[in-house]
Design a protein around this motif. Structure first.
Motif, PDB file in Angstrom:
ATOM      1  N   GLN A   7      33.179  51.105  46.930  1.00  0.00           N
ATOM      2  CA  GLN A   7      32.069  50.854  46.005  1.00  0.00           C
ATOM      3  C   GLN A   7      30.716  51.403  46.475  1.00  0.00           C
ATOM      4  O   GLN A   7      29.995  52.015  45.679  1.00  0.00           O
ATOM      5  CB  GLN A   7      31.948  49.353  45.724  1.00  0.00           C
ATOM      6  CG  GLN A   7      30.954  49.007  44.626  1.00  0.00           C
ATOM      7  CD  GLN A   7      30.895  47.506  44.371  1.00  0.00           C
ATOM      8  OE1 GLN A   7      31.019  46.708  45.308  1.00  0.00           O
ATOM      9  NE2 GLN A   7      30.716  47.113  43.116  1.00  0.00           N
ATOM     10  N   PRO A   8      30.320  51.234  47.742  1.00  0.00           N
ATOM     11  CA  PRO A   8      28.977  51.700  48.157  1.00  0.00           C
ATOM     12  C   PRO A   8      28.758  53.201  47.989  1.00  0.00           C
ATOM     13  O   PRO A   8      27.599  53.651  47.910  1.00  0.00           O
ATOM     14  CB  PRO A   8      28.918  51.294  49.644  1.00  0.00           C
ATOM     15  CG  PRO A   8      29.888  50.165  49.765  1.00  0.00           C
ATOM     16  CD  PRO A   8      30.998  50.495  48.813  1.00  0.00           C
ATOM     17  N   ARG A  13      23.056  53.053  39.549  1.00  0.00           N
ATOM     18  CA  ARG A  13      22.640  53.570  40.833  1.00  0.00           C
ATOM     19  C   ARG A  13      23.837  53.639  41.781  1.00  0.00           C
ATOM     20  O   ARG A  13      24.815  52.900  41.605  1.00  0.00           O
ATOM     21  CB  ARG A  13      21.561  52.661  41.437  1.00  0.00           C
ATOM     22  CG  ARG A  13      20.183  52.841  40.787  1.00  0.00           C
ATOM     23  CD  ARG A  13      19.173  51.963  41.456  1.00  0.00           C
ATOM     24  NE  ARG A  13      19.497  50.537  41.256  1.00  0.00           N
ATOM     25  CZ  ARG A  13      19.037  49.567  42.017  1.00  0.00           C
ATOM     26  NH1 ARG A  13      18.268  49.844  43.064  1.00  0.00           N
ATOM     27  NH2 ARG A  13      19.360  48.315  41.760  1.00  0.00           N
ATOM     28  N   LYS A  14      23.744  54.543  42.777  1.00  0.00           N
ATOM     29  CA  LYS A  14      24.825  54.687  43.749  1.00  0.00           C
ATOM     30  C   LYS A  14      25.117  53.352  44.411  1.00  0.00           C
ATOM     31  O   LYS A  14      24.216  52.672  44.896  1.00  0.00           O
ATOM     32  CB  LYS A  14      24.437  55.719  44.804  1.00  0.00           C
ATOM     33  CG  LYS A  14      25.521  55.981  45.840  1.00  0.00           C
ATOM     34  CD  LYS A  14      25.072  57.039  46.847  1.00  0.00           C
ATOM     35  CE  LYS A  14      26.138  57.289  47.892  1.00  0.00           C
ATOM     36  NZ  LYS A  14      25.723  58.306  48.895  1.00  0.00           N
ATOM     37  N   GLY A  15      26.388  52.956  44.384  1.00  0.00           N
ATOM     38  CA  GLY A  15      26.814  51.709  45.012  1.00  0.00           C
ATOM     39  C   GLY A  15      26.687  50.494  44.136  1.00  0.00           C
ATOM     40  O   GLY A  15      27.006  49.375  44.570  1.00  0.00           O
ATOM     41  N   LYS A  16      26.183  50.657  42.897  1.00  0.00           N
ATOM     42  CA  LYS A  16      25.953  49.512  42.024  1.00  0.00           C
ATOM     43  C   LYS A  16      26.884  49.495  40.800  1.00  0.00           C
ATOM     44  O   LYS A  16      26.650  48.729  39.856  1.00  0.00           O
ATOM     45  CB  LYS A  16      24.504  49.514  41.544  1.00  0.00           C
ATOM     46  CG  LYS A  16      23.480  49.378  42.665  1.00  0.00           C
ATOM     47  CD  LYS A  16      23.640  48.064  43.428  1.00  0.00           C
ATOM     48  CE  LYS A  16      22.580  47.929  44.506  1.00  0.00           C
ATOM     49  NZ  LYS A  16      22.735  46.647  45.261  1.00  0.00           N
ATOM     50  N   VAL A  17      27.940  50.322  40.843  1.00  0.00           N
ATOM     51  CA  VAL A  17      28.885  50.330  39.718  1.00  0.00           C
ATOM     52  C   VAL A  17      29.666  49.021  39.736  1.00  0.00           C
ATOM     53  O   VAL A  17      30.227  48.631  40.769  1.00  0.00           O
ATOM     54  CB  VAL A  17      29.855  51.523  39.823  1.00  0.00           C
ATOM     55  CG1 VAL A  17      30.834  51.522  38.637  1.00  0.00           C
ATOM     56  CG2 VAL A  17      29.083  52.840  39.880  1.00  0.00           C
ATOM     57  N   PRO A  18      29.741  48.284  38.610  1.00  0.00           N
ATOM     58  CA  PRO A  18      30.457  46.994  38.572  1.00  0.00           C
ATOM     59  C   PRO A  18      31.939  47.153  38.928  1.00  0.00           C
ATOM     60  O   PRO A  18      32.571  48.169  38.611  1.00  0.00           O
ATOM     61  CB  PRO A  18      30.295  46.538  37.116  1.00  0.00           C
ATOM     62  CG  PRO A  18      29.097  47.269  36.619  1.00  0.00           C
ATOM     63  CD  PRO A  18      29.086  48.582  37.333  1.00  0.00           C
ATOM     64  N   MET A  19      32.473  46.111  39.558  1.00  0.00           N
ATOM     65  CA  MET A  19      33.860  46.130  39.989  1.00  0.00           C
ATOM     66  C   MET A  19      34.805  46.313  38.798  1.00  0.00           C
ATOM     67  O   MET A  19      35.810  47.042  38.888  1.00  0.00           O
ATOM     68  CB  MET A  19      34.191  44.837  40.742  1.00  0.00           C
ATOM     69  CG  MET A  19      35.610  44.793  41.287  1.00  0.00           C
ATOM     70  SD  MET A  19      35.954  46.104  42.502  1.00  0.00           S
ATOM     71  CE  MET A  19      34.891  45.579  43.834  1.00  0.00           C
ATOM     72  N   ALA A  20      34.515  45.690  37.690  1.00  0.00           N
ATOM     73  CA  ALA A  20      35.386  45.790  36.515  1.00  0.00           C
ATOM     74  C   ALA A  20      35.485  47.238  36.037  1.00  0.00           C
ATOM     75  O   ALA A  20      36.550  47.718  35.644  1.00  0.00           O
ATOM     76  CB  ALA A  20      34.873  44.890  35.398  1.00  0.00           C
TER      77      ALA A  20
END
Length: 445
Positions: free
Chosen positions: A36-37, A45-52
């Motif tokens: 994810q990061p 933003r880089k690293g802030k994409v939701p897990m779903a």
């Protein structure tokens, strides 16, 4: 994760591995959290994409990786706990073919394990080491061969006819359809009759020629001749015989020795004796190695993995078939059946191969990087001008490396056994060594 044994007969093993859906989900989440990061996606933003969203975008790919890693990890743990060493690559397949996300992963694994190989008291093995010294007649024979290879040519008596093996000096002019062609003429060209350096049929027509004679040589260029405009064409060469010389072997003296890099004849004889004795030593080692393998084959018996024997028997049958059918270069031929003889030889090879491998493993015998590099360089010399390409090819080809490493490893193990075995030296004549080597070749055929 659950591992259940399904087969344990002889060397055959079978297991069922179940990775639960919950374990798979946890593994996928771990991998996504780890990635994810570094993930960049439009609108985030880089690293802030939701897990779903990550799971929707990359879930299938990560699921496949997680599944493979889980099965590989289960197999590694299994081999570590049981001590099993597969004879060949294990067969792994999913048994729930209609699997979908949310289902457990059900996998069957089958393989043949390598057998327990008994210890051998190497000190009780008795072997003979054949020793052959270079005799004067052997050295004289080698000197005569060197002199013949260093031969000169001297003019025959005036009026003598040329013979096969003579050197004739000629002027020649070649014509096709009455027209001279490029590269078809030369003056004062020294041609050794019988050397096959000219196109087929040319040299034979100059046998029997005399100095100052004009000889018309009629030949056909080969259909696959490199110059396409001449391929398959009939040609006439107008030849003028300017000299006829017979071969004369060089004299065995200090001058001959200097031609071969020695200070004088005495020094050359020493070099020849050393080279001959090195050759004798190599042949004697081959005889001693065969005797060792024969001894080990009778001393040690253990169960053999059927898959290894079957593969080796097939390889032997295939190799022998091609030796008997040299015109067939590819593999477009009928299926080759293995016989009891092929299987018997395969069992010997597999047994001895496993035994030597186990000896090497237990005694930490390894092929060093320097030894591999030297072996690659030695083989690269067979490809003049392409040594670098060959070296790089081998470096990038694991299978080729294994093929080159195997005989080096085997020889190192054999040398280790020689050091521990009860070896006595036996001095014999060159003729007796030749008979011993011939006997090995007869057995191999």
């Amino acid at each position: 994760m659950k591992v259940t044994e399904t087969l344990n007969e002889g060397l055959k093993r079978g297991y069922n591995i179940v990775v639960t859906a919950a374990e798979m989900e946890e593994k996928v989440n771990e991998k996504l959290l780890e990635a994810q990061p570094e993930v960049e996606m439009k609108g985030f933003r880089k690293g802030k994409v939701p897990m779903a969203l990550l799971k929707k975008q990359f879930g299938d790919k990560v699921m496949g990786e997680a599944m493979q890693e889980s099965i590989d990890g289960a197999m590694s743990k299994h081999f570590e706990e049981t001590g099993d060493r597969p004879a060949m690559q294990p067969e792994i397949k999913m048994t729930n073919e209609n699997w979908k996300p949310g289902d457990d992963v059900d996998v069957s694994v089958s393989y043949e394990t390598l057998p327990e190989i008994p210890e051998v008291d190497l000190k009780k093995i008795k072997l003979e080491k054949l020793v052959v010294k270079a005799e004067d007649k052997d050295i004289d024979e080698a000197l005569a061969n060197l002199a013949e290879n260093a031969q000169n040519f001297e003019d025959r008596k005036k009026g003598s006819k040329s013979k096969d093996g003579d050197q004739v000096t000629i002027d020649f002019l070649g014509k096709v359809d009455g027209e001279a062609f490029e590269g078809g003429a030369a003056e004062d060209y020294p041609l050794v009759l019988g050397s096959n350096s000219f196109i087929p049929g040319f040299e034979e027509q100059l046998v029997g020629a005399k100095v100052d004679e004009d000889v018309e040589v009629k030949v056909d260029f080969p259909a696959e001749y490199q110059a396409e405009h001449l391929a398959g064409k009939a040609a006439v060469f107008e030849c003028k015989i300017k000299a006829v010389k017979e071969p004369k072997a060089a004299e065995v003296n200090d001058e001959l020795a200097k031609q071969f890099g020695a200070e004088d004849l005495a020094a050359l004889k020493v070099q020849i004796a050393e080279r001959l004795e090195a050759e004798f030593s190599g042949a004697a080692r081959a005889v001693q190695k065969r005797k060792l393998l024969d001894e080990l084959d009778t001393l040690v018996k253990f169960e053999l993995p059927p898959s290894l024997v079957e593969a080796e028997a097939g390889q032997i049958a295939h190799q022998l078939w091609h030796e008997e059918n040299p015109d067939v270069e590819g593999h477009d031929h009928p299926e080759i059946e293995t016989t009891d003889e092929h299987k018997s030889l395969a069992e010997r090879r597999v047994r001895l191969g496993l035994l030597l491998a186990e000896m090497g493993r237990k005694n930490e015998i390894e092929v060093t990087d320097a030894e591999m590099t030297q072996a690659i360089m030695n083989q690269a010399r067979q490809y003049p001008g392409q040594e670098r390409q060959f070296f790089e090819f081998v470096q990038q080809n694991q299978q080729m490396q294994q093929q080159m490493r195997a005989p080096i490893f085997e020889d190192k193990v054999v040398d280790y056994v020689f050091e521990l075995a009860d070896v006595t030296e036996k001095s014999i004549k060159k003729a007796d060594l030749e008979k011993a080597v011939e006997a090995l070749e007869d057995e191999a055929s």
